[in-house]
Design a protein around this motif. Structure first.
Motif, short mmCIF file in Angstrom:
data_model
loop_
_atom_site.label_atom_id
_atom_site.label_comp_id
_atom_site.label_asym_id
_atom_site.label_seq_id
_atom_site.Cartn_x
_atom_site.Cartn_y
_atom_site.Cartn_z
N ALA A 220 0.82 -1.21 0.00
CA ALA A 220 0.00 0.00 0.00
C ALA A 220 0.85 1.26 0.00
O ALA A 220 1.81 1.38 0.76
CB ALA A 220 -0.92 0.00 1.21
N LEU A 221 0.49 2.19 -0.87
CA LEU A 221 1.07 3.52 -0.86
C LEU A 221 0.21 4.40 0.05
O LEU A 221 -1.00 4.51 -0.16
CB LEU A 221 1.10 4.09 -2.27
N VAL A 222 0.81 4.97 1.06
CA VAL A 222 0.06 5.66 2.12
C VAL A 222 0.44 7.14 2.15
O VAL A 222 1.62 7.49 2.11
CB VAL A 222 0.36 5.03 3.50
N ARG A 223 -0.58 7.99 2.20
CA ARG A 223 -0.36 9.42 2.41
C ARG A 223 -0.95 9.81 3.76
O ARG A 223 -2.00 9.32 4.15
CB ARG A 223 -1.00 10.23 1.28
N LEU A 224 -0.26 10.68 4.45
CA LEU A 224 -0.64 11.10 5.79
C LEU A 224 -1.19 12.52 5.75
O LEU A 224 -0.63 13.39 5.07
CB LEU A 224 0.56 11.04 6.73
N VAL A 225 -2.28 12.74 6.46
CA VAL A 225 -2.87 14.07 6.58
C VAL A 225 -2.92 14.42 8.06
O VAL A 225 -3.67 13.81 8.83
CB VAL A 225 -4.28 14.13 5.97
N PHE A 226 -2.08 15.36 8.49
CA PHE A 226 -2.02 15.79 9.87
C PHE A 226 -2.91 17.02 10.03
O PHE A 226 -2.80 17.97 9.26
CB PHE A 226 -0.59 16.14 10.29
N THR A 227 -3.77 16.99 11.04
CA THR A 227 -4.73 18.09 11.21
C THR A 227 -4.53 18.78 12.54
O THR A 227 -3.88 18.26 13.44
CB THR A 227 -6.17 17.56 11.12
N GLY A 228 -5.13 19.96 12.66
CA GLY A 228 -5.11 20.68 13.93
C GLY A 228 -4.33 21.96 13.84
O GLY A 228 -3.10 21.94 13.69
N GLU A 241 -1.54 25.18 22.80
CA GLU A 241 -0.90 24.48 21.69
C GLU A 241 -0.46 23.09 22.15
O GLU A 241 -0.26 22.86 23.35
CB GLU A 241 0.32 25.25 21.18
N VAL A 242 -0.29 22.19 21.22
CA VAL A 242 0.22 20.86 21.53
C VAL A 242 1.34 20.53 20.55
O VAL A 242 1.33 20.99 19.41
CB VAL A 242 -0.88 19.77 21.46
N ARG A 243 2.28 19.73 20.99
CA ARG A 243 3.41 19.35 20.15
C ARG A 243 2.98 18.22 19.21
O ARG A 243 2.24 17.31 19.58
CB ARG A 243 4.58 18.91 21.03
N ASP A 244 3.45 18.28 17.98
CA ASP A 244 3.16 17.24 16.99
C ASP A 244 3.85 15.94 17.40
O ASP A 244 5.07 15.88 17.50
CB ASP A 244 3.67 17.69 15.61
N THR A 245 3.05 14.91 17.65
CA THR A 245 3.60 13.59 17.99
C THR A 245 3.51 12.63 16.82
O THR A 245 4.09 11.54 16.88
CB THR A 245 2.86 12.98 19.19
N PRO A 248 6.99 12.84 13.69
CA PRO A 248 8.26 12.13 13.86
C PRO A 248 8.17 10.62 13.73
O PRO A 248 9.21 9.96 13.56
CB PRO A 248 8.68 12.52 15.29
N GLN A 249 6.96 10.03 13.83
CA GLN A 249 6.94 8.58 13.92
C GLN A 249 5.91 7.86 13.05
O GLN A 249 6.08 6.69 12.73
CB GLN A 249 6.72 8.13 15.38
N LEU A 250 4.85 8.53 12.61
CA LEU A 250 3.76 7.80 11.96
C LEU A 250 4.20 7.20 10.63
O LEU A 250 3.83 6.07 10.29
CB LEU A 250 2.56 8.72 11.77
N GLY A 251 4.99 7.94 9.85
CA GLY A 251 5.47 7.40 8.58
C GLY A 251 6.30 6.15 8.78
O GLY A 251 6.19 5.18 8.01
N ALA A 252 7.17 6.17 9.80
CA ALA A 252 8.01 5.00 10.07
C ALA A 252 7.16 3.81 10.50
O ALA A 252 7.43 2.66 10.11
CB ALA A 252 9.04 5.33 11.15
N VAL A 253 6.13 4.04 11.31
CA VAL A 253 5.26 2.95 11.74
C VAL A 253 4.52 2.36 10.55
O VAL A 253 4.35 1.14 10.43
CB VAL A 253 4.26 3.43 12.81
N VAL A 254 4.08 3.21 9.63
CA VAL A 254 3.43 2.71 8.40
C VAL A 254 4.35 1.78 7.65
O VAL A 254 3.95 0.71 7.18
CB VAL A 254 2.99 3.90 7.53
N PRO A 368 -7.84 8.92 16.01
CA PRO A 368 -8.10 9.97 17.01
C PRO A 368 -6.90 10.89 17.15
O PRO A 368 -5.79 10.55 16.77
CB PRO A 368 -8.36 9.18 18.30
N GLY A 369 -7.14 12.07 17.72
CA GLY A 369 -6.07 13.06 17.83
C GLY A 369 -5.09 12.79 18.95
O GLY A 369 -3.96 13.27 18.90
N ASN A 370 -5.48 12.03 19.98
CA ASN A 370 -4.56 11.73 21.07
C ASN A 370 -3.57 10.65 20.63
O ASN A 370 -3.96 9.66 20.00
CB ASN A 370 -5.32 11.26 22.30
N PRO A 371 -2.29 10.81 20.96
CA PRO A 371 -1.26 9.91 20.38
C PRO A 371 -1.42 8.44 20.74
O PRO A 371 -1.30 7.59 19.86
CB PRO A 371 0.06 10.49 20.91
#
Length: 503
Positions: A220-228, A241-245, A248-254, A368-371
């Motif tokens: 699968a070719l996956v594209r990520l959409v980060f919101t907020g 504000e909240v730090r982007d979690t 740094p890691q979601l692409g690697a987990v994919v 969901p938005g919570n890491p």
């Protein structure tokens, strides 16, 4: 208007950024799954309660809804770690010409040798200089090593090649230091078998065999959409504000789950941005800011260039799965003609997870938005889906003995990161929906059933994408204990009378 979820599913109320709340009914939904309408005089909408998918149902459905992506050729530099879909044959002889294995001279016959121009046909007693890997000229019978020859003058003062003092007796013999054509393989020989997981040596071998691309099983070719709009990507966030979690890691987990991450986009909280991000493979102007990930130890150009030109098979979004005014995932899917396959899972954390399919065949995974809630949702829905698309089996769920008693939570499966302590699963601390400390130190995730778990009771569990495989308790039980050889008494080997020892 936000469409009501289909039969057999339910969405959670509340904003997923605010925490993980129990699954509730969806206001505005009718018993037939449609939207409720207002009666005469402005009657209020009649709420209807839908049941969310159980964790087991969501896990299996995410796997069953997808078919494997067909095999296709990919460039050699992009084939590392992919599974070969067909045998690889040599397109030419390997090597495809006779070449020198040494620096020195190509020679014909015995010396001394008259020097000839490089590359021309050699007559008997002629030689020409040659480098390692150089084409053996016509007429050459052997290669004399550079340390075994020396240039001297003959009787007429002309340069000739003679054997030096370092030459071995009989050097050079016919064929010595010549790599023959087809010495490694002949054209048509099978070099790599179908089903092989390609490593760097395979890619080099394929290149030597004349290949520019290799047929590999699809993934699968996956594209990520980060919101907020409240998310910041660097530094210490200010209040509100909240730090982007995820960045740094979601692409690697994919990638660990069997997908290929080929693009990231950051959008705000408006419906227009959501719709534009999901509508096209590339975000429209003003729809969001594309992010170019920088892999460790490399540059952006190290990413798969071809992947940027291909449409996504899966789009993963973060946030927007709740029911607040800034949560537009369901509305965007409906506007694009898509359908919800999973709209909420009876689990915590991560219950607002969404899986949808668009008319063009793309899957949408709403996290969901919570890491921590997002990682549990990705494990529940994303891992099976990416496995199915990538020709793999459903990820294993094994059993481990629980190291503590866990109280019941009727109606909900709980996903608990745990540490293995003396062979038993001890639930980790710091595992709130917005926390990552417990997961960072975990060995796996417990799938705790609604009725709870007793101390020492086997409980389903799965490994983390970056962790080791979990021990299989069931396999350990089924494995027969090794038979201990009978102890033989010392002596002559005959019958032994033990009566004297009894007094």
């Amino acid at each position: 208007m936000t469409p009501a979820p289909p039969h057999g599913s339910a969405a959670a109320t509340g904003d997923d950024r605010a925490g993980d709340t129990p699954v509730e009914g969806t206001a505005g939904a009718t018993p037939d799954g449609g939207a409720a309408s207002s009666g005469p005089g402005g009657d209020t909408e009649v709420p209807h309660r839908h049941l969310a998918h159980t964790w087991q149902e969501a896990w299996q459905l995410a796997f069953d809804c997808a078919t494997p992506i067909p095999a296709a050729p990919v460039a050699l530099r992009n084939a590392l770690g992919r599974t070969l879909a067909a045998d690889v044959e040599a397109l030419v002889d390997m090597p495809h010409y006779a070449s020198s294995a040494m620096d020195g001279w190509a020679v014909n016959g015995s010396g001394p040798w008259i020097l000839a121009e490089p590359g021309q046909r050699l007559a008997p007693h002629q030689a020409s200089p040659i480098a390692t890997g150089g084409l053996i000229p016509p007429g050459a019978k052997a290669v004399l090593r550079s340390e075994s020859g020396e240039i001297a003058a003959d009787e007429d003062g002309l340069p000739v090649l003679r054997l030096a003092g370092a030459a071995k007796p009989g050097e050079p013999r016919n064929g010595e230091h010549i790599r023959k054509a087809a010495e490694e393989a002949a054209a048509g020989d099978v070099l790599i078998k179908s089903g092989t997981l390609l490593n760097p040596a395979h890619l080099a071998l394929a290149a030597l065999a004349g290949h520019d691309a290799l047929p590999v099983l699809g993934k699968a070719l996956v594209r990520l959409v980060f919101t907020g709009s409240e998310v910041v990507t660097a530094g210490i966030p200010r209040p509100g504000e909240v730090r982007d979690t995820f960045g740094p890691q979601l692409g690697a987990v994919v990638d660990m789950l069997g997908g290929t991450c080929a693009g990231e986009t950051k959008i705000g909280d408006s419906y227009a941005e959501w719709l534009a991000a999901l509508e096209d493979t590339e975000p429209a102007e003003g729809a969001g800011e594309p992010i170019t990930p920088q892999p460790s130890g490399g540059s952006a150009t190290d990413l798969v260039p071809a992947a940027e030109l291909l449409p996504a098979d899966v789009v993963i979004t973060t946030g927007g799965t709740g029911r607040s005014g800034t949560d537009h995932l369901r509305r965007s899917v409906a506007e694009l003609g898509g359908r919800l396959l999973i709209d909420g899972v009876a689990m915590r954390p991560g219950h607002p997870a969404v899986l949808a399919e668009l008319p063009d065949g793309r899957f949408i995974i709403g996290l969901p938005g919570n890491p921590l809630a997002a990682m549990m949702a990705l494990s529940t829905i994303g891992a099976p889906l990416l496995a199915a698309l990538g020709h793999r089996t459903l990820p294993p769920v094994t059993e481990v003995p629980c190291g503590s008693m866990i109280d019941p939570d009727p109606g909900r499966t709980r996903l608990m990161p745990f540490r293995l302590v003396y062979g038993m699963a001890s639930p980790a601390q710091h595992t709130g929906p917005g926390m990552m400390r417990g997961l960072a130190a975990a060995d796996g995730v417990l799938v705790v059933p609604p009725h709870g778990v007793q101390l020492g009771e086997p409980v389903p569990a799965f490994a983390l994408p970056w962790g080791k495989a979990l021990p299989d308790l069931a396999a350990t039980k089924e494995k027969p204990a090794p038979k201990r050889a009978a102890r033989k008494p010392t002596g002559t080997g005959g019958t032994v009378d033990w009566s004297e020892l009894l007094g």
